[in-house]
Design a protein around this motif. Structure first.
Motif, PDB file in Angstrom:
ATOM      1  N   GLY A   1       0.813  -1.214   0.000  1.00 57.68           N
ATOM      2  CA  GLY A   1       0.000   0.000   0.000  1.00 57.68           C
ATOM      3  C   GLY A   1       0.844   1.260   0.000  1.00 57.68           C
ATOM      4  O   GLY A   1       0.486   2.259  -0.639  1.00 57.68           O
ATOM      5  N   ARG A   2       1.989   1.211   0.695  1.00 58.36           N
ATOM      6  CA  ARG A   2       2.865   2.389   0.719  1.00 58.36           C
ATOM      7  C   ARG A   2       3.402   2.684  -0.681  1.00 58.36           C
ATOM      8  O   ARG A   2       3.494   3.850  -1.098  1.00 58.36           O
ATOM      9  CB  ARG A   2       4.002   2.153   1.711  1.00 58.36           C
ATOM     10  CG  ARG A   2       4.879   3.370   1.950  1.00 58.36           C
ATOM     11  CD  ARG A   2       5.746   3.220   3.189  1.00 58.36           C
ATOM     12  NE  ARG A   2       4.931   3.343   4.401  1.00 58.36           N
ATOM     13  CZ  ARG A   2       4.627   2.327   5.218  1.00 58.36           C
ATOM     14  NH1 ARG A   2       5.086   1.104   4.949  1.00 58.36           N
ATOM     15  NH2 ARG A   2       3.885   2.493   6.284  1.00 58.36           N
ATOM     16  N   LEU A   3       3.761   1.647  -1.434  1.00 57.62           N
ATOM     17  CA  LEU A   3       4.233   1.836  -2.801  1.00 57.62           C
ATOM     18  C   LEU A   3       3.103   2.356  -3.691  1.00 57.62           C
ATOM     19  O   LEU A   3       3.310   3.261  -4.514  1.00 57.62           O
ATOM     20  CB  LEU A   3       4.772   0.511  -3.353  1.00 57.62           C
ATOM     21  CG  LEU A   3       5.218   0.536  -4.821  1.00 57.62           C
ATOM     22  CD1 LEU A   3       6.376   1.509  -5.015  1.00 57.62           C
ATOM     23  CD2 LEU A   3       5.617  -0.874  -5.281  1.00 57.62           C
ATOM     24  N   LEU A   4       1.914   1.806  -3.501  1.00 54.37           N
ATOM     25  CA  LEU A   4       0.778   2.243  -4.312  1.00 54.37           C
ATOM     26  C   LEU A   4       0.460   3.711  -4.064  1.00 54.37           C
ATOM     27  O   LEU A   4       0.171   4.468  -5.007  1.00 54.37           O
ATOM     28  CB  LEU A   4      -0.458   1.392  -3.989  1.00 54.37           C
ATOM     29  CG  LEU A   4      -0.380  -0.108  -4.313  1.00 54.37           C
ATOM     30  CD1 LEU A   4      -1.692  -0.794  -3.917  1.00 54.37           C
ATOM     31  CD2 LEU A   4      -0.098  -0.328  -5.793  1.00 54.37           C
ATOM     32  N   ARG A   5       0.522   4.128  -2.815  1.00 59.70           N
ATOM     33  CA  ARG A   5       0.175   5.508  -2.479  1.00 59.70           C
ATOM     34  C   ARG A   5       1.235   6.489  -2.966  1.00 59.70           C
ATOM     35  O   ARG A   5       0.916   7.600  -3.387  1.00 59.70           O
ATOM     36  CB  ARG A   5      -0.043   5.640  -0.965  1.00 59.70           C
ATOM     37  CG  ARG A   5      -1.204   4.803  -0.444  1.00 59.70           C
ATOM     38  CD  ARG A   5      -1.260   4.793   1.074  1.00 59.70           C
ATOM     39  NE  ARG A   5      -1.792   6.044   1.580  1.00 59.70           N
ATOM     40  CZ  ARG A   5      -3.071   6.246   1.887  1.00 59.70           C
ATOM     41  NH1 ARG A   5      -3.964   5.273   1.694  1.00 59.70           N
ATOM     42  NH2 ARG A   5      -3.479   7.397   2.367  1.00 59.70           N
ATOM     43  N   ARG A   6       2.517   6.085  -2.885  1.00 57.64           N
ATOM     44  CA  ARG A   6       3.581   6.982  -3.332  1.00 57.64           C
ATOM     45  C   ARG A   6       3.551   7.202  -4.841  1.00 57.64           C
ATOM     46  O   ARG A   6       3.951   8.266  -5.327  1.00 57.64           O
ATOM     47  CB  ARG A   6       4.945   6.427  -2.916  1.00 57.64           C
ATOM     48  CG  ARG A   6       5.254   6.569  -1.440  1.00 57.64           C
ATOM     49  CD  ARG A   6       6.690   6.212  -1.138  1.00 57.64           C
ATOM     50  NE  ARG A   6       7.000   6.396   0.266  1.00 57.64           N
ATOM     51  CZ  ARG A   6       7.332   7.557   0.812  1.00 57.64           C
ATOM     52  NH1 ARG A   6       7.396   8.636   0.054  1.00 57.64           N
ATOM     53  NH2 ARG A   6       7.605   7.646   2.103  1.00 57.64           N
ATOM     54  N   THR A   7       3.101   6.209  -5.583  1.00 55.27           N
ATOM     55  CA  THR A   7       3.055   6.305  -7.045  1.00 55.27           C
ATOM     56  C   THR A   7       1.667   6.667  -7.555  1.00 55.27           C
ATOM     57  O   THR A   7       1.463   6.752  -8.776  1.00 55.27           O
ATOM     58  CB  THR A   7       3.487   4.975  -7.673  1.00 55.27           C
ATOM     59  OG1 THR A   7       2.630   3.918  -7.177  1.00 55.27           O
ATOM     60  CG2 THR A   7       4.940   4.656  -7.323  1.00 55.27           C
ATOM     61  N   ASN A   8       0.714   6.878  -6.648  1.00 51.92           N
ATOM     62  CA  ASN A   8      -0.674   7.221  -7.004  1.00 51.92           C
ATOM     63  C   ASN A   8      -1.406   6.089  -7.712  1.00 51.92           C
ATOM     64  O   ASN A   8      -2.505   6.300  -8.247  1.00 51.92           O
ATOM     65  CB  ASN A   8      -0.733   8.473  -7.891  1.00 51.92           C
ATOM     66  CG  ASN A   8      -0.214   9.712  -7.191  1.00 51.92           C
ATOM     67  OD1 ASN A   8      -0.424   9.893  -5.996  1.00 51.92           O
ATOM     68  ND2 ASN A   8       0.478  10.571  -7.929  1.00 51.92           N
ATOM     69  N   VAL A   9      -0.824   4.880  -7.727  1.00 49.86           N
ATOM     70  CA  VAL A   9      -1.475   3.757  -8.407  1.00 49.86           C
ATOM     71  C   VAL A   9      -2.744   3.340  -7.670  1.00 49.86           C
ATOM     72  O   VAL A   9      -3.671   2.794  -8.287  1.00 49.86           O
ATOM     73  CB  VAL A   9      -0.489   2.569  -8.529  1.00 49.86           C
ATOM     74  CG1 VAL A   9      -1.185   1.315  -9.052  1.00 49.86           C
ATOM     75  CG2 VAL A   9       0.663   2.947  -9.459  1.00 49.86           C
ATOM     76  N   ASP A  10      -2.825   3.616  -6.363  1.00 46.98           N
ATOM     77  CA  ASP A  10      -4.028   3.236  -5.612  1.00 46.98           C
ATOM     78  C   ASP A  10      -5.269   3.962  -6.118  1.00 46.98           C
ATOM     79  O   ASP A  10      -6.399   3.534  -5.879  1.00 46.98           O
ATOM     80  CB  ASP A  10      -3.837   3.497  -4.123  1.00 46.98           C
ATOM     81  CG  ASP A  10      -3.634   4.975  -3.808  1.00 46.98           C
ATOM     82  OD1 ASP A  10      -2.932   5.659  -4.570  1.00 46.98           O
ATOM     83  OD2 ASP A  10      -4.186   5.435  -2.801  1.00 46.98           O
ATOM     84  N   GLU A  11      -5.087   5.077  -6.857  1.00 48.65           N
ATOM     85  CA  GLU A  11      -6.222   5.852  -7.369  1.00 48.65           C
ATOM     86  C   GLU A  11      -6.727   5.335  -8.721  1.00 48.65           C
ATOM     87  O   GLU A  11      -7.781   5.778  -9.195  1.00 48.65           O
ATOM     88  CB  GLU A  11      -5.820   7.329  -7.536  1.00 48.65           C
ATOM     89  CG  GLU A  11      -5.119   7.955  -6.345  1.00 48.65           C
ATOM     90  CD  GLU A  11      -6.078   8.297  -5.217  1.00 48.65           C
ATOM     91  OE1 GLU A  11      -7.283   8.070  -5.389  1.00 48.65           O
ATOM     92  OE2 GLU A  11      -5.607   8.793  -4.174  1.00 48.65           O
ATOM     93  N   LEU A  12      -6.006   4.413  -9.361  1.00 48.30           N
ATOM     94  CA  LEU A  12      -6.372   3.978 -10.706  1.00 48.30           C
ATOM     95  C   LEU A  12      -7.816   3.470 -10.842  1.00 48.30           C
ATOM     96  O   LEU A  12      -8.474   3.753 -11.845  1.00 48.30           O
ATOM     97  CB  LEU A  12      -5.400   2.892 -11.184  1.00 48.30           C
ATOM     98  CG  LEU A  12      -4.065   3.374 -11.757  1.00 48.30           C
ATOM     99  CD1 LEU A  12      -3.223   2.194 -12.216  1.00 48.30           C
ATOM    100  CD2 LEU A  12      -4.294   4.330 -12.915  1.00 48.30           C
ATOM    101  N   PRO A  13      -8.343   2.716  -9.874  1.00 46.83           N
ATOM    102  CA  PRO A  13      -9.734   2.245 -10.030  1.00 46.83           C
ATOM    103  C   PRO A  13     -10.752   3.381 -10.162  1.00 46.83           C
ATOM    104  O   PRO A  13     -11.883   3.143 -10.615  1.00 46.83           O
ATOM    105  CB  PRO A  13      -9.968   1.436  -8.752  1.00 46.83           C
ATOM    106  CG  PRO A  13      -8.611   0.959  -8.362  1.00 46.83           C
ATOM    107  CD  PRO A  13      -7.703   2.099  -8.706  1.00 46.83           C
ATOM    108  N   GLN A  14     -10.363   4.603  -9.794  1.00 50.40           N
ATOM    109  CA  GLN A  14     -11.308   5.710  -9.942  1.00 50.40           C
ATOM    110  C   GLN A  14     -11.562   6.059 -11.407  1.00 50.40           C
ATOM    111  O   GLN A  14     -12.463   6.841 -11.718  1.00 50.40           O
ATOM    112  CB  GLN A  14     -10.793   6.929  -9.168  1.00 50.40           C
ATOM    113  CG  GLN A  14     -10.852   6.730  -7.670  1.00 50.40           C
ATOM    114  CD  GLN A  14     -10.107   7.805  -6.883  1.00 50.40           C
ATOM    115  OE1 GLN A  14      -9.995   8.945  -7.338  1.00 50.40           O
ATOM    116  NE2 GLN A  14      -9.600   7.443  -5.718  1.00 50.40           N
TER     117      GLN A  14
END
Length: 498
Positions: free
Chosen positions: A387-400
């Motif tokens: 999750g830390r990697l996803l948040r730093r690269t903004n990848v966690d927002e992709l499903p939006q």
């Protein structure tokens, strides 16, 4: 218009003048102002550069692409016609003078619109004059591209030079005389000075006693002596504007005074004291058969909303195709590290403050929302390693991107906050809910300027809201694309990503 409002002035009334100038009161009032001269130079420079760009683009196209050497005199007349049309369109639409009031992207967009209009006229002209026989479509396209780049670069440079010079006082944008209470004049002058508007003199407002009870003067066509003297006092300064600062009780007198000041070759303004902030956001508009003062307007017209929606669908569709591999890799990584769902749905406020369900890749061991929501902090133990990697690269927002396709989010817009955050800050920050006058976005102007992440102070949220409101008030397709590019390449876009 009568001058009855001034007929009751005491005989001993004296017009008090207050100096604001720094020795430049008369200097600069004769002939063109320095700003006007610079705008003329800017227009002339642009004329020459556009002519050169159109000519050399056509010649280089023939030599490099068609491998032929056209006659040196060929395309000279056409290039001069293009630059002349560009000058006429730009001056006719008053684009050069709007460098004082428009943000950079709007000023540049107006230049691009002028180029489009110019080549529409140009193509029509050569067709009507039957001069298009040996003028290829490729030549027109090359010329249009080179002229567009030239206009945008020239205007960007002039904007970067003139705006700081005006703000610092090196150039006077306009020179004004103020009429009103000395205290009000000082306040108005200080505010106007920040935009390059210089106050040369101020005069006391000639107040009447019980003017509403005085019948019309028999000689209503002639202004009283003190008013004529005030006009005479203003005349030598040769200013651009005269501003009358009034209270509610002075409205009738102000109209009469404005009529007297119409004898001067200046713009005459009337400002109601205490309403400057209100007037700053208002516009006179036609409403049926009436004229009203529109304070706020919907930020996007139906046409603008349609354009923005089209861009959203196109970008979201392309984004899903390009990142499809991540929708395979990321869920596997999330499942391998911790138990729980791959996606996290959270209720947030969307357009018109209506609740929406925002989709994200799960980056924490918990899924809090509502009153239980706590924003992530640096070294937050709830955030997983993946999750830390996803948040730093903004990848966690992709499903939006799916939220965008569904229509409850946009690619660019104010970031949606958790409902508990909205309720907390809405009572503390004026115009906070105006963020929701457009659809929330995956990225936004505040985020690419470093205002993302946890907002643990009121000041941080205020800065974020200021940037969001700037985006709403200055929206354009070009600004949206600029924010998209900055999302990937601006260092500030990755600040506070934890």
């Amino acid at each position: 218009m009568t001058y009855a409002s001034f007929t009751n002035l005491p005989a001993s009334t004296k017009l008090q003048a207050h100096s604001f100038d720094d020795g430049r009161a008369i200097a600069g009032g004769v002939g063109w102002s320095r700003l006007t001269a610079l705008l003329v130079v800017a227009a002339g420079t642009e004329f020459l550069l556009v002519a050169g760009a159109a000519y050399f683009a056509a010649v280089l196209y023939h030599r490099v692409v068609l491998l032929e050497s056209p006659d040196s005199a060929r395309y000279i007349l056409e290039s001069l016609l293009i630059s002349t049309l560009e000058l006429l369109v730009s001056t006719g639409l008053r684009q050069y003078s709007r460098i004082l009031t428009q943000p950079r992207h709007v000023f540049l967009w107006s230049g691009a619109s002028a180029v489009l209009l110019v080549f529409s006229f140009f193509v029509s002209a050569i067709f009507v004059l039957k001069a298009s026989g040996d003028y290829s479509r490729a030549t027109v396209i090359v010329q249009a591209g080179s002229v567009l780049v030239t206009v945008l670069c020239t205007r960007a440079i002039w904007f970067s030079v003139l705006q700081p010079a005006i703000a610092s006082g090196l150039i006077d944008a306009r020179r004004v005389i103020l009429i009103g209470d000395p205290g009000h004049c000082l306040q108005f002058s200080a505010r106007a000075n920040a935009t390059g508007i210089r106050t040369i003199r101020s005069f006391d407002f000639p107040r009447a006693r019980a003017a509403s009870l005085v019948p019309a003067h028999p000689d209503a066509g002639q202004a009283p002596p003190d008013v004529r003297q005030l006009v005479a006092n203003c005349r030598p300064f040769r200013v651009d504007d005269v501003v009358i600062l009034i209270s509610e009780s002075d409205c009738g007198s102000a109209l009469a005074l404005a009529a007297a000041l119409s004898d001067l070759p200046v713009d005459v303004h009337v400002v109601l004291v205490g309403s400057i902030d209100l007037m700053a956001v208002s516009r006179s508009t036609q409403f049926g058969n009436m004229v009203t003062m529109r304070i706020f307007q919907s930020p996007l017209t139906p046409f603008s909303r349609a354009i923005k929606r089209g861009v959203d669908i196109a970008v979201a569709s392309v984004g899903l195709v390009l990142t499809s591999i991540l929708f395979v890799i990321v869920p596997i990584a999330i499942k391998l590290e911790s138990r729980g769902p791959v996606f996290f749905r959270q209720t947030r406020h969307g357009y018109n403050n209506e609740p929406i369900r925002v989709l994200k890749f799960r980056s924490m061991t918990v899924m809090e929302e509502g009153d239980n929501f706590r924003p992530a902090t640096r070294h937050d133990p709830r955030v997983t390693r993946v999750g830390r990697l996803l948040r730093r690269t903004n990848v966690d927002e992709l499903p939006q991107l799916f939220n965008v396709l569904l229509g409850n989010m946009s690619i660019v817009g104010p970031r949606p906050h958790a409902t508990s955050q909205n309720e907390s800050f809405n009572a503390l920050i004026s115009s906070f809910s105006r963020r929701h006058n457009v659809k929330p976005g995956i990225t936004g102007w505040a985020q690419v300027n470093g205002y993302r992440g946890n907002v643990d102070t009121l000041e941080k949220m205020q800065r974020r809201v200021e940037h969001d409101l700037y985006y709403i008030d200055n929206w354009s397709v070009l600004l949206d694309f600029k924010i998209m590019v900055m999302t990937f390449f601006s260092k500030k876009a990755y600040w506070n990503a934890y």
